[in-house]
Structure formats: structure tokens, C-alpha cells
Motif scaffolding. Structure first.
Motif: not given
Length: 519
Positions: A308-325
């Protein structure tokens, strides 16, 4: 085509291996089991190259990383909007704007530093330092540049705060989006988009102030007397700022920006990343379920606050991903939840892949600060600092005067009526000081030769001549050098002596052409 039944890799539509499965073997719609049996199945990679945009309504959060993000945003915006208004006294012959890109006179001013066109290597050095600085930050703390200081991130964060100010927090914005278009919704949208345009307009307006005197340009702009390029630039930057920061937002980071793809080459298992510690959090379960069966559930209560707080809307629990800034807002959110339910912080935290493996095996968590001091980051730091020191040294010892000589090529020489030989040269005298300087040009070598200019006669010819060069400018001088009839082709030099508080001497070698030489 390879049969999946023959290889035995697919059972009931689910792959039985954690290794990559070829689409020739596995059904593209099939799922694969994750590395732990208790984890949910991982969906097969989609064949689509682009996913339709889903509006991200991130939630307000407070914490150390959010406050640091506030600080970086305030500092960077203050620098961008305020720098053109800072004055810097360079004397009566130079502009008094601290940072100025003077395209008309081909100068770049930055406080006490003045860069001329022939000194573009300083700009190249700054760009190299910026690149190495990005390498250093990425190898140390991942995409921290993307999460805090990137212009796209800063302006997106600013527009998201505008959203909260006008429409409310996450759930209020979701409700408003789903609501039908009423006059109240139209008013809110018009008001919010007007703020977008205001921010975009001042962003473009601040940009053009770096290329002209800010107070003068602002007056000319509002009077309609500025150059057309100023209005065009402001219009383009207003449009791009509103489009990229106000509407596209995370799409720029995921699809348009090349940096997420490049950064992977600079990261390794020792780089700090925002990481969800699944060995501690899985399997997920609510607080009530965990109280009934404490041994069956991990620390993650599946509250989705990190999403809910992520500015790119990803789920960090799914592991490293390109949307994580790597903005770490999910750490603030998770730490708050862990504190509320009485569990230790750090379920989502900055950690290296190497430390994650050790911690999953039972080792105690290692401080993130210890992960920063390693050979790779130290090497980047030394290279970055060495380039900076070399540039400072070059700035400190550079000459403030210059002399360039260009001999005429057609004709290379002329025979005068008295038998003497004349060559013509174009001299460029450069004065980089903030005051006019008296300069003396002399012939060094070529015995018996004398020179005059196109503003004097040959009767005034001498081996030296004096000229005053205005401050912060280059003077062009047409010089004629005549040598005795018996003179042959030879090398000689022009010398320049600049008078003043800091006297300087320049020497430039050239060639005197004469008849009878093989050319």
C-alpha cells in the motif's frame, strides 16, 4: 516439439522443477513450484511485453526513510528552483549569476569557476564523476539514486503529495476514482490538474533561468519580450513534467528508464537491497491464526501495508523486481506493523543476498553499515575522489590567458617590392580574467624580422606590438611578418606577455614560409 509428458516435467499443469522450463516443454499458462513447499505457486512469465497501467494509490506513511525522502526532496527542489537566483560577484565585466550557462558567449559559470569552450574537458570530468558516483551508489545500496534523488522520483513524489492534499489518502482516492463523474469530482480533478500545471510551469520556468540572467528573463518573459525559444522551452517542459510526473509516474521507471537494466551489471551478492526475508515471514497468517498455532506461521501477517505504501505498487514479498526503486518505504511500514504486534523489526530490511543466506541458516543479522566497506565500493570511492582532486588541481593551475596562431595557407608567402618575404598570421589572444589586460606580442627567433597589423602600416613594423584585450573575451589580430630577402623557411614563435596583478607568459611555435622550399 518436445513432449512434456515424455520428459516428466509437468504434472497436473504444474512444473515439478525450479529450473527454467522451456515454453516448448511447459504450457505457457502453467505455474511453477517455488523453492519452498509452503510458498504459493509462482505464475509463469507472461508473454506480454507491456501491462496495462493500473493506477497506484500509495498510502501515507511515516518513518526514518520517509523523513529522509522528505529531506532529499526539499533539498533537491530548493536547489533546482533557487539556484538561478543566487548572485555571485565576479567584477564589473562578468555576469553576477552564480550558475549560468551563457550560450551567447560560450561560457559556463558555476560560482567561482568559469569554463570556456576549449576547457570542455572539465564538463566531461564532471560527467565521468557523476557516472562513477552512480556506480558507487548502486554497488553499495542498490537503486538508492532512483528511490531518493532521481528527478522522476522527486517530481512523482511531489505530485503524489498533491494527490493526497486534494483527494485524500489511499482509500479516499480509490473511492473517488471508482465514483461516477459528478460536478464535485470534476472540480477536484480540475483543481488538482491546475496544481500539476502550476508545478510543471515553474519547473520549465526555472530551467530557462539557467541560460540567462534570472531577474531580467522573468521580467522579459511576463512582458512578452523574451526570445521565442524561452516560451517554447517552458511549454515543452511543462507538458513533459505533468505527463511524466503527474500521469505516467512508475511507468517511466519500469518501461522507459534504462537504468534498472544497467544497474544489474553493477550489483552483486554483497550489494545492499530492500529485501523481504521470506524464511522468517512465511507462511503468512493473521495474528489470530498465529496465536492459535504459533509454530505454523511466520511473522508476516499479510496486512499488505508494504504494498500500500509502495510508490510503484509492487509487492516486495515477491522478491527483487524491476519496479522496486529502493525507496525503503515498505521498511517503514513493516517496522511499524511489527512494533504494533510485538515482533522484532527487520522482516523487510536493507540486506545483502550474502547476508540473507547466512541469516536464513541461523546467523545473526549483520549491520548494514558493515556491508558498505568492501573493496568494490572503496575502489569506486578512490577513483571518484581522484578524478575530483585532479580537476581541482587543473582548475587551480590553469592559465588565464591564451595565444593561438593560424598561418595563411594560400598564398603561404608573398615577395615584397624590396625583396623581403612576408607571411600573414591570424592571432587569437584570450583573456579569461574579469578585467581588461594589456598584452605584448613579440617575435621569438627569425632574425631581422618585424611585424605589423592590418590597422597599422609597415613603416611602424617592429618585433613587438601591444594590444589591450577586454575582460573575459578573445581578441582576433591580423599580423604580418616580413623577413629579409635572404631568409629561408624556418620555425619561430610568438610570445605573449600579459601584464597585471598575475602576470602570465604564453609561447606558440609556428612556421615561416619562404621561396625555394619543398612543400
Amino acid at each position: 516439439m518436445v513432449s512434456s509428458d515424455k520428459d516428466g516435467l509437468i504434472e497436473d499443469g504444474v512444473a515439478k522443477t525450479n529450473e527454467p522450463v522451456s515454453s516448448a516443454v511447459a504450457d505457457p499458462a502453467a505455474t511453477t513450484r517455488r523453492h519452498e513447499p509452503h510458498e504459493p505457486p509462482r505464475a509463469h512469465l507472461s508473454d506480454k511485453l507491456y501491462e496495462a497501467k493500473a493506477t497506484v494509490h500509495n498510502r501515507r506513511i511515516d518513518g526514518p526513510f520517509r523523513r529522509f525522502k522528505w529531506l532529499v526532496m526539499a533539498v533537491t527542489l530548493a536547489i533546482y528552483y533557487g539556484t538561478p537566483w543566487i548572485r555571485w560577484d565576479r567584477g564589473p565585466y562578468a555576469p553576477d549569476q552564480a550558475v549560468l550557462v551563457d550560450l551567447a558567449h560560450r561560457r559556463f559559470y558555476m560560482f567561482g569557476i568559469e569554463i570556456w569552450p576549449q576547457e570542455f574537458y572539465f564538463v566531461a570530468g564532471l560527467l565521468i564523476m557523476a557516472g562513477i558516483g552512480l556506480f558507487l551508489v548502486t554497488s553499495a545500496v542498490g537503486r538508492a539514486w532512483c528511490g531518493y534523488a532521481c528527478p522522476q522520483t522527486v517530481w512523482t513524489d511531489l505530485f503524489q503529495h498533491v494527490d493526497r492534499f486534494v483527494d485524500g489518502d489511499r482509500f479516499a482516492r480509490q473511492k473517488l476514482d471508482a465514483a461516477p463523474w459528478t460536478w464535485g469530482k470534476v472540480f477536484r480533478r480540475a483543481f488538482k490538474w491546475s496544481i500539476y500545471l502550476f508545478i510543471g510551469f515553474w519547473t520549465g520556468g526555472a530551467w530557462i533561468m539557467y541560460f540567462a540572467d534570472a531577474p531580467t528573463l522573468v521580467q522579459d518573459f511576463w512582458r512578452g519580450e523574451a526570445a521565442p525559444v524561452a516560451y517554447i522551452t517552458v511549454a515543452i517542459l511543462t507538458l513533459t513534467t505533468v505527463t511524466l510526473g503527474g500521469f505516467m509516474r512508475e511507468q517511466v521507471c519500469i518501461y522507459m528508464c534504462p537504468w534498472p537494466r544497467i544497474q544489474t551489471a553493477m550489483m552483486d551478492e554483497k550489494s545492499l537491497l530492500v529485501t523481504y526475508k521470506d524464511w522468517r515471514g512465511e507462511p503468512r497468517g493473521s495474528v489470530k491464526k498465529a496465536e492459535k498455532n504459533p509454530a505454523q506461521f511466520g511473522d508476516c501477517i499479510d496486512c499488505t501495508m508494504c504494498v500500500q505504501v509502495c510508490p510503484t505498487g509492487i509487492d516486495i514479498r515477491e522478491g527483487p523486481q524491476i519496479g522496486c526503486i529502493t525507496c525503503a518505504l515498505c521498511i517503514d511500514a513493516c517496522d511499524r506493523v511489527m512494533a504494533d504486534i510485538g515482533r522484532p523489526r527487520g522482516l523487510i530490511d536493507y540486506a545483502t543476498l550474502e547476508d540473507c543466506k547466512a541469516e536464513a541458516a541461523g546467523a545473526p543479522p549483520r549491520s548494514a553499515w558493515k556491508a558498505l566497506l568492501r573493496p568494490r565500493t572503496i575502489a569506486y570511492t578512490l577513483i571518484w575522489g581522484s578524478i575530483g582532486l585532479a580537476m581541482l588541481f587543473a582548475l587551480g593551475v590553469r592559465d588565464r590567458t591564451g595565444l593561438s596562431v593560424a598561418p595563411d595557407r594560400n598564398p603561404p608567402f608573398m615577395l615584397l617590392s624590396d625583396g623581403s618575404i612576408r607571411n600573414a598570421y591570424t592571432l587569437r589572444l584570450r583573456n579569461m580574467a574579469t578585467q581588461p589586460r594589456r598584452m605584448t606580442i613579440a617575435i621569438d627567433g627569425l632574425p631581422g624580422a618585424a611585424m605589423w597589423t592590418d590597422t597599422t602600416s609597415r613603416t611602424d613594423a617592429a618585433r613587438t606590438l601591444a594590444v589591450t584585450v577586454p575582460a573575459d573575451s578573445t581578441a582576433t589580430l591580423r599580423a604580418y611578418v616580413a623577413a629579409p630577402p635572404a631568409s629561408g623557411a624556418s620555425e619561430f614563435a610568438f610570445t605573449l606577455d600579459a601584464r597585471g596583478p598575475d602576470p602570465e607568459r604564453q609561447r606558440t611555435t609556428t612556421r615561416f614560409e619562404a621561396p625555394g622550399e619543398n612543400r
